[in-house]
Design an enzyme around this catalytic site. Structure first.
Site, PDB file in Angstrom:
ATOM      1  N   ARG A  74       0.844  -1.208   0.000  1.00 24.54           N
ATOM      2  CA  ARG A  74       0.000   0.000   0.000  1.00 24.54           C
ATOM      3  C   ARG A  74       0.877   1.255   0.000  1.00 24.54           C
ATOM      4  O   ARG A  74       1.504   1.596   0.999  1.00 24.54           O
ATOM      5  CB  ARG A  74      -0.904   0.000   1.239  1.00 24.54           C
ATOM      6  CG  ARG A  74      -1.847   1.181   1.292  1.00 24.54           C
ATOM      7  CD  ARG A  74      -2.892   1.155   0.200  1.00 24.54           C
ATOM      8  NE  ARG A  74      -3.740  -0.029   0.304  1.00 24.54           N
ATOM      9  CZ  ARG A  74      -4.438  -0.542  -0.727  1.00 24.54           C
ATOM     10  NH1 ARG A  74      -4.400   0.013  -1.919  1.00 24.54           N
ATOM     11  NH2 ARG A  74      -5.171  -1.629  -0.549  1.00 24.54           N
ATOM     12  N   ARG A 100       2.564  -6.285 -10.238  1.00 26.84           N
ATOM     13  CA  ARG A 100       2.966  -5.672  -8.962  1.00 26.84           C
ATOM     14  C   ARG A 100       3.258  -6.707  -7.868  1.00 26.84           C
ATOM     15  O   ARG A 100       3.703  -6.325  -6.782  1.00 26.84           O
ATOM     16  CB  ARG A 100       1.905  -4.677  -8.481  1.00 26.84           C
ATOM     17  CG  ARG A 100       0.541  -5.281  -8.212  1.00 26.84           C
ATOM     18  CD  ARG A 100      -0.440  -4.205  -7.737  1.00 26.84           C
ATOM     19  NE  ARG A 100      -1.790  -4.742  -7.584  1.00 26.84           N
ATOM     20  CZ  ARG A 100      -2.750  -4.139  -6.908  1.00 26.84           C
ATOM     21  NH1 ARG A 100      -2.521  -2.985  -6.318  1.00 26.84           N
ATOM     22  NH2 ARG A 100      -3.953  -4.677  -6.804  1.00 26.84           N
ATOM     23  N   HIS A 170       0.523   3.475 -10.666  1.00 29.06           N
ATOM     24  CA  HIS A 170      -0.554   3.778  -9.699  1.00 29.06           C
ATOM     25  C   HIS A 170       0.033   4.525  -8.507  1.00 29.06           C
ATOM     26  O   HIS A 170      -0.008   4.042  -7.362  1.00 29.06           O
ATOM     27  CB  HIS A 170      -1.138   2.423  -9.281  1.00 29.06           C
ATOM     28  CG  HIS A 170      -2.348   2.448  -8.409  1.00 29.06           C
ATOM     29  ND1 HIS A 170      -2.457   3.232  -7.284  1.00 29.06           N
ATOM     30  CD2 HIS A 170      -3.502   1.753  -8.499  1.00 29.06           C
ATOM     31  CE1 HIS A 170      -3.633   3.001  -6.722  1.00 29.06           C
ATOM     32  NE2 HIS A 170      -4.289   2.108  -7.435  1.00 29.06           N
ATOM     33  N   ASP A 214     -12.946   8.126  -7.274  1.00 25.02           N
ATOM     34  CA  ASP A 214     -12.356   7.025  -8.044  1.00 25.02           C
ATOM     35  C   ASP A 214     -12.773   7.241  -9.501  1.00 25.02           C
ATOM     36  O   ASP A 214     -13.876   6.875  -9.895  1.00 25.02           O
ATOM     37  CB  ASP A 214     -12.869   5.683  -7.493  1.00 25.02           C
ATOM     38  CG  ASP A 214     -12.107   4.488  -8.060  1.00 25.02           C
ATOM     39  OD1 ASP A 214     -11.236   4.680  -8.925  1.00 25.02           O
ATOM     40  OD2 ASP A 214     -12.396   3.354  -7.625  1.00 25.02           O
ATOM     41  N   GLU A 273      -2.730   8.639 -11.171  1.00 27.16           N
ATOM     42  CA  GLU A 273      -2.161   7.492 -11.873  1.00 27.16           C
ATOM     43  C   GLU A 273      -2.089   7.781 -13.373  1.00 27.16           C
ATOM     44  O   GLU A 273      -3.092   8.146 -13.986  1.00 27.16           O
ATOM     45  CB  GLU A 273      -3.027   6.253 -11.632  1.00 27.16           C
ATOM     46  CG  GLU A 273      -3.287   6.001 -10.153  1.00 27.16           C
ATOM     47  CD  GLU A 273      -4.353   4.945  -9.914  1.00 27.16           C
ATOM     48  OE1 GLU A 273      -4.424   3.977 -10.698  1.00 27.16           O
ATOM     49  OE2 GLU A 273      -5.115   5.083  -8.947  1.00 27.16           O
TER      50      GLU A 273
HETATM   51  C1  BG6 Z   1      -7.504   2.497  -8.162  1.00 24.45           C
HETATM   52  C2  BG6 Z   1      -8.860   1.999  -8.583  1.00 24.45           C
HETATM   53  O1  BG6 Z   1      -6.705   2.635  -9.294  1.00 24.45           O
HETATM   54  O2  BG6 Z   1      -6.925   1.554  -7.283  1.00 24.45           O
HETATM   55  C3  BG6 Z   1      -9.711   1.783  -7.345  1.00 24.45           C
HETATM   56  O3  BG6 Z   1      -9.454   2.919  -9.475  1.00 24.45           O
HETATM   57  C4  BG6 Z   1      -9.000   0.824  -6.383  1.00 24.45           C
HETATM   58  O4  BG6 Z   1     -10.973   1.267  -7.720  1.00 24.45           O
HETATM   59  C5  BG6 Z   1      -7.630   1.373  -6.074  1.00 24.45           C
HETATM   60  O5  BG6 Z   1      -9.763   0.691  -5.188  1.00 24.45           O
HETATM   61  C6  BG6 Z   1      -6.794   0.509  -5.142  1.00 24.45           C
HETATM   62  O6  BG6 Z   1      -6.657  -0.773  -5.630  1.00 24.45           O
HETATM   63  P1  BG6 Z   1      -5.881  -1.867  -4.830  1.00 24.45           P
HETATM   64  O7  BG6 Z   1      -6.102  -3.151  -5.597  1.00 24.45           O
HETATM   65  O8  BG6 Z   1      -4.441  -1.479  -4.796  1.00 24.45           O
HETATM   66  O9  BG6 Z   1      -6.470  -1.904  -3.442  1.00 24.45           O
END
Ligand code: BG6
Length: 301
Positions: A74, A100, A170, A214, A273
């Site tokens: 995260r 990833r 991202h 989002d 992103e």
């Molecule tokens: C974003 C998406 O790019 O990533 C969201 O648009 C998503 O919908 C977010 O919740 C986080 O994704 P993840 O898989 O890393 O928890």
């Protein structure tokens, strides 16, 4: 490759070393006169970046990020590839693709005359990646760390039919407070609002945040600017080869459910992103390479 092999082949005296970090994962740590960064070899995931003239990092990493084999981290700059969001037909395949959470190998490192440090990696294919992605392909990432962080994600089609990819860098940016920033550069763009079930809307001005956001902005190659009055700075997100921009903040309820943001970590980040998603999925012809490049820097307001 072991830590010892990586060190022998690719460490750069005084600016790039390899370490075993939390969860037993291997990291490259870069520290030169211009900036510092770290990158987890699982996912080729840049986890931190701070230009030396900034007190605060430019890239946010959750204090509660989990580091474990095959799990996504995260924060930082996760690589979504070869699809963005849920897989089009296979609901059991991982959201945002497998890039990833699998191993990448270091292929090159260099100390540049500019004082920057460069690191190149390639995704390591396995039975698991081939089962989810039958296309013959090569995907690589080049990262250059200085006062600016530059990342180039290259996708080569090694097969004989066109290859469709969705992708995103991202990136989680560090901010003073989510309620005190504005994102500029998306004015006039059409976007898909995922919070409202995918309805399409048009952006009218600077984006501010007062709840979960989002959104996938389409057909935009514009540079975005995150204006941060609390930290007195602007983060500039420039890109090439990317026609979508995704804005994401989970806000409190969703962040609490996700479990790796801590109490109010979500207030200190915003995802801007650089992507090719939905209408902007890329078709790569046989033998061709598609490149998506981003450049991140911070300047005073
Ligand atoms: C974003 C998406 O790019 O990533 C969201 O648009 C998503 O919908 C977010 O919740 C986080 O994704 P993840 O898989 O890393 O928890």
């Amino acid at each position: 490759m072991t830590l010892a092999d990586l060190t022998t082949r690719f460490a750069l005296d005084g600016q790039l070393r390899f370490v075993e970090g939390p969860g037993g994962l291997l990291f490259a740590e870069i520290d030169n006169h211009l900036g510092t960064a770290s990158l987890c070899l699982q996912g080729a995931h840049v986890t931190t970046f701070r230009p030396k003239d900034q007190d605060e990092p430019v890239i946010w990493l959750s204090e509660h990020a989990k580091f474990a084999p095959a799990k996504s981290i995260r924060g930082g700059a996760p690589i979504c590839w070869p699809w963005f969001g849920p897989h089009a037909t296979e609901s059991s395949f991982p959201g945002h693709g497998f890039a990833r959470t699998v191993m990448w190998e270091v292929t090159d490192t260099a100390a540049l005359e500019s004082g920057e440090t460069r690191l190149a990696l390639s995704l390591v294919e396995s039975e698991q990646t081939r089962a989810q992605w039958p296309c013959a392909s090569r995907v690589s990432l080049e990262v250059t760390v200085g006062a600016t962080l530059t990342m180039t994600l290259s996708s080569t089609n090694l097969g004989s039919t066109p290859m469709q990819i969705g992708e995103a860098l991202h990136t989680y940016f560090q901010i003073g407070d989510i309620a005190a920033i504005r994102v500029l550069g998306l004015e006039g763009s059409e976007y898909v609002d995922k919070v409202e079930g995918g309805v399409r809307k048009s952006e009218t001005g600077a984006v501010t945040f007062a709840d979960e956001v989002d959104r996938v902005y389409l057909n935009t190659e514009a540079t975005c600017r995150i204006e941060d009055s609390r930290l007195g700075r602007r983060i500039v997100v420039a890109k090439r080869g990317s026609r979508s921009t995704v804005l994401w903040t989970p806000w409190r309820d969703k962040a609490d459910k996700m479990g790796d943001f801590g109490d109010d970590g979500w207030r200190r980040m915003v995802c801007v992103e650089s992507a090719n998603a939905l209408d902007n999925v890329v078709s790569v012809a046989p033998g061709q390479t598609h490149e998506m490049q981003v450049e991140y820097r911070a300047e005073s307001l």
